[in-house]
Design a protein around this motif. Structure first.
Motif, PDB file in Angstrom:
ATOM      1  N   ALA A 123      30.386  32.317 -42.627  1.00  0.00           N
ATOM      2  CA  ALA A 123      29.754  32.687 -41.365  1.00  0.00           C
ATOM      3  C   ALA A 123      29.585  34.193 -41.270  1.00  0.00           C
ATOM      4  O   ALA A 123      28.664  34.685 -40.624  1.00  0.00           O
ATOM      5  N   ALA A 124      30.453  34.951 -41.935  1.00  0.00           N
ATOM      6  CA  ALA A 124      30.362  36.406 -41.892  1.00  0.00           C
ATOM      7  C   ALA A 124      29.121  36.923 -42.602  1.00  0.00           C
ATOM      8  O   ALA A 124      28.791  38.099 -42.497  1.00  0.00           O
ATOM      9  N   ASP A 125      28.419  36.044 -43.346  1.00  0.00           N
ATOM     10  CA  ASP A 125      27.191  36.463 -43.998  1.00  0.00           C
ATOM     11  C   ASP A 125      26.069  36.711 -42.991  1.00  0.00           C
ATOM     12  O   ASP A 125      25.043  37.280 -43.352  1.00  0.00           O
ATOM     13  N   ALA A 126      26.237  36.272 -41.769  1.00  0.00           N
ATOM     14  CA  ALA A 126      25.227  36.531 -40.748  1.00  0.00           C
ATOM     15  C   ALA A 126      25.109  38.032 -40.523  1.00  0.00           C
ATOM     16  O   ALA A 126      26.114  38.733 -40.380  1.00  0.00           O
ATOM     17  N   VAL A 127      23.902  38.548 -40.525  1.00  0.00           N
ATOM     18  CA  VAL A 127      23.685  39.959 -40.241  1.00  0.00           C
ATOM     19  C   VAL A 127      23.581  40.125 -38.734  1.00  0.00           C
ATOM     20  O   VAL A 127      22.798  39.455 -38.075  1.00  0.00           O
ATOM     21  N   GLU A 128      24.363  41.021 -38.217  1.00  0.00           N
ATOM     22  CA  GLU A 128      24.477  41.212 -36.774  1.00  0.00           C
ATOM     23  C   GLU A 128      23.834  42.528 -36.380  1.00  0.00           C
ATOM     24  O   GLU A 128      24.014  43.549 -37.050  1.00  0.00           O
ATOM     25  N   HIS A 129      23.075  42.519 -35.282  1.00  0.00           N
ATOM     26  CA  HIS A 129      22.386  43.715 -34.816  1.00  0.00           C
ATOM     27  C   HIS A 129      22.651  43.885 -33.331  1.00  0.00           C
ATOM     28  O   HIS A 129      22.730  42.919 -32.579  1.00  0.00           O
ATOM     29  N   GLY A 130      22.747  45.137 -32.893  1.00  0.00           N
ATOM     30  CA  GLY A 130      22.959  45.420 -31.481  1.00  0.00           C
ATOM     31  C   GLY A 130      24.411  45.259 -31.090  1.00  0.00           C
ATOM     32  O   GLY A 130      25.270  44.883 -31.890  1.00  0.00           O
ATOM     33  N   THR A 131      24.686  45.552 -29.851  1.00  0.00           N
ATOM     34  CA  THR A 131      26.050  45.450 -29.349  1.00  0.00           C
ATOM     35  C   THR A 131      26.345  44.028 -28.891  1.00  0.00           C
ATOM     36  O   THR A 131      25.450  43.293 -28.487  1.00  0.00           O
ATOM     37  N   ARG A 132      27.603  43.649 -28.974  1.00  0.00           N
ATOM     38  CA  ARG A 132      28.007  42.296 -28.595  1.00  0.00           C
ATOM     39  C   ARG A 132      28.138  42.199 -27.072  1.00  0.00           C
ATOM     40  O   ARG A 132      29.234  42.192 -26.525  1.00  0.00           O
ATOM     41  N   GLU A 133      27.006  42.129 -26.431  1.00  0.00           N
ATOM     42  CA  GLU A 133      26.977  41.969 -24.978  1.00  0.00           C
ATOM     43  C   GLU A 133      25.722  41.204 -24.603  1.00  0.00           C
ATOM     44  O   GLU A 133      24.798  41.062 -25.403  1.00  0.00           O
ATOM     45  N   GLY A 134      25.691  40.697 -23.388  1.00  0.00           N
ATOM     46  CA  GLY A 134      24.559  39.870 -22.986  1.00  0.00           C
ATOM     47  C   GLY A 134      24.599  38.527 -23.681  1.00  0.00           C
ATOM     48  O   GLY A 134      25.671  37.950 -23.904  1.00  0.00           O
ATOM     49  N   GLU A 135      23.442  38.025 -24.055  1.00  0.00           N
ATOM     50  CA  GLU A 135      23.333  36.726 -24.713  1.00  0.00           C
ATOM     51  C   GLU A 135      22.698  36.896 -26.092  1.00  0.00           C
ATOM     52  O   GLU A 135      21.711  37.613 -26.251  1.00  0.00           O
ATOM     53  N   THR A 136      23.254  36.233 -27.064  1.00  0.00           N
ATOM     54  CA  THR A 136      22.824  36.365 -28.454  1.00  0.00           C
ATOM     55  C   THR A 136      21.528  35.612 -28.722  1.00  0.00           C
ATOM     56  O   THR A 136      21.306  34.530 -28.177  1.00  0.00           O
ATOM     57  N   VAL A 137      20.696  36.187 -29.578  1.00  0.00           N
ATOM     58  CA  VAL A 137      19.507  35.511 -30.099  1.00  0.00           C
ATOM     59  C   VAL A 137      19.718  35.298 -31.596  1.00  0.00           C
ATOM     60  O   VAL A 137      19.965  36.250 -32.343  1.00  0.00           O
ATOM     61  N   LEU A 138      19.637  34.052 -32.028  1.00  0.00           N
ATOM     62  CA  LEU A 138      19.729  33.685 -33.442  1.00  0.00           C
ATOM     63  C   LEU A 138      18.315  33.511 -33.989  1.00  0.00           C
ATOM     64  O   LEU A 138      17.559  32.685 -33.491  1.00  0.00           O
ATOM     65  N   LEU A 139      17.966  34.292 -35.015  1.00  0.00           N
ATOM     66  CA  LEU A 139      16.648  34.225 -35.639  1.00  0.00           C
ATOM     67  C   LEU A 139      16.787  33.555 -37.002  1.00  0.00           C
ATOM     68  O   LEU A 139      17.472  34.080 -37.887  1.00  0.00           O
ATOM     69  N   VAL A 140      16.140  32.414 -37.183  1.00  0.00           N
ATOM     70  CA  VAL A 140      16.297  31.612 -38.398  1.00  0.00           C
ATOM     71  C   VAL A 140      15.004  31.702 -39.212  1.00  0.00           C
ATOM     72  O   VAL A 140      13.934  31.294 -38.751  1.00  0.00           O
ATOM     73  N   HIS A 141      15.121  32.213 -40.424  1.00  0.00           N
ATOM     74  CA  HIS A 141      13.956  32.495 -41.259  1.00  0.00           C
ATOM     75  C   HIS A 141      13.348  31.234 -41.857  1.00  0.00           C
ATOM     76  O   HIS A 141      13.948  30.155 -41.864  1.00  0.00           O
ATOM     77  N   GLY A 142      12.153  31.395 -42.406  1.00  0.00           N
ATOM     78  CA  GLY A 142      11.447  30.304 -43.054  1.00  0.00           C
ATOM     79  C   GLY A 142      11.732  30.219 -44.538  1.00  0.00           C
ATOM     80  O   GLY A 142      12.598  30.923 -45.069  1.00  0.00           O
ATOM     81  N   ASN A 143      10.983  29.373 -45.210  1.00  0.00           N
ATOM     82  CA  ASN A 143      11.157  29.159 -46.639  1.00  0.00           C
ATOM     83  C   ASN A 143      10.687  30.377 -47.428  1.00  0.00           C
ATOM     84  O   ASN A 143       9.780  31.103 -47.001  1.00  0.00           O
ATOM     85  N   SER A 144      11.300  30.620 -48.579  1.00  0.00           N
ATOM     86  CA  SER A 144      10.904  31.649 -49.543  1.00  0.00           C
ATOM     87  C   SER A 144      11.168  33.077 -49.095  1.00  0.00           C
ATOM     88  O   SER A 144      10.774  34.010 -49.795  1.00  0.00           O
ATOM     89  N   VAL A 145      11.801  33.268 -47.957  1.00  0.00           N
ATOM     90  CA  VAL A 145      12.186  34.605 -47.515  1.00  0.00           C
ATOM     91  C   VAL A 145      13.677  34.593 -47.203  1.00  0.00           C
ATOM     92  O   VAL A 145      14.430  33.799 -47.742  1.00  0.00           O
ATOM     93  N   ALA A 146      14.134  35.488 -46.343  1.00  0.00           N
ATOM     94  CA  ALA A 146      15.541  35.532 -45.959  1.00  0.00           C
ATOM     95  C   ALA A 146      15.642  36.254 -44.621  1.00  0.00           C
ATOM     96  O   ALA A 146      14.612  36.551 -43.995  1.00  0.00           O
TER      97      ALA A 146
END
Length: 261
Positions: free
Chosen positions: A6-29
């Protein structure tokens, strides 16, 4: 899934508010969300690589259910409050719907774009499968990067990730993408928006009616003039859409929801 993975998730911004999870498509990352990361600096974002992709290319592709549970562990461990607004493009959209079906308690809102949830047409499938034998060749990925009009600063990464994905793993992922993946039911009843680019293949648009049958709250929209990978084609509008859906604001702001056709 383990905490280490799970630590492989790249995290951006400060840990406040509500999180947005962006899930990529095929052939990219996860790097493919760089425009959204730049445009949403005030948001807490997670942009993980899926198993088999990017920095996790040595991991086997676990199938749609396995990849979905992988995302669930990332949300539970890394999202503020253990829940997230989920945004998925193409394969990522398929996984987003599956996440809402298997782990609805983790999803604050769901936005999917270009997700072929009811499978693809025969012509599309034949064309896609015919290219698998080329996936281990650098010239193929360079040509594809040119066709996708990728910026010069990401082309090398796109080519490298495509080669590391390889025809063996890529073929498995492709079969999951081409086959119908819509769950038989969807217990999630929060906000759900499905989008398709006006100029992308109609496979994603064909899924609207079937998705509404299990999710009556569905909102749909056709992005004018856009192709499949329009998160990079028009990052400003795509990012504005992400914010509107996460904030519960109307989208599009200036017109009614586009009905399924």
């Amino acid at each position: 899934m383990s905490t280490a993975r799970a630590a492989d998730a790249v995290e951006h911004g400060t840990r406040e508010g509500e999180t947005v999870l962006l899930v990529h498509g095929n052939s990219v990352a996860g790097w493919s969300w760089a425009p959204q990361v730049a445009l949403l600096p005030h948001r807490h974002l997670l942009t993980p690589d899926l198993p088999g992709f990017g920095g996790r290319h040595r991991e086997p592709w676990p199938g749609l259910d396995g990849a979905t549970d992988d995302l669930a562990a990332i949300v539970a461990e890394r999202a503020v409050g253990g829940r997230a607004h989920v945004v998925g493009l193409s394969l990522g959209g398929m996984l987003g719907v599956r996440l809402a079906a298997r782990h609805p308690e983790l999803v604050r809102s769901l936005l999917v774009s270009g997700a072929p949830l009811v499978g693809v047409g025969r012509g599309t499938a034949v064309a896609a499968r015919s290219q698998v034998g080329l996936w281990d060749r650098r010239w193929y990925w360079r040509a594809l990067a040119t066709a996708m009009r990728l910026d010069a600063d990401v082309r090398a990464r796109f080519v490298d990730d495509g080669l590391r994905l390889g025809s063996r793993t890529g073929g498995r992922v492709l079969e999951d993408v081409l086959a119908p993946s819509l769950p038989s039911s969807l217990p999630y009843r929060g906000r759900l928006v499905a989008v398709a680019g006006e100029r992308e293949p109609r496979d994603a648009r064909r899924a609207f009616e079937a998705l509404r049958a299990i999710a009556p709250q569905l909102e749909t929209w056709i992005a004018p003039g856009m192709h499949h990978q329009w998160s990079a084609e028009d990052p400003e509008r795509f990012s504005a859409m992400v914010e509107a859906v996460a904030d519960g604001a109307p989208w599009p702001p200036d017109q009614p929801t586009t009905p399924a056709d």
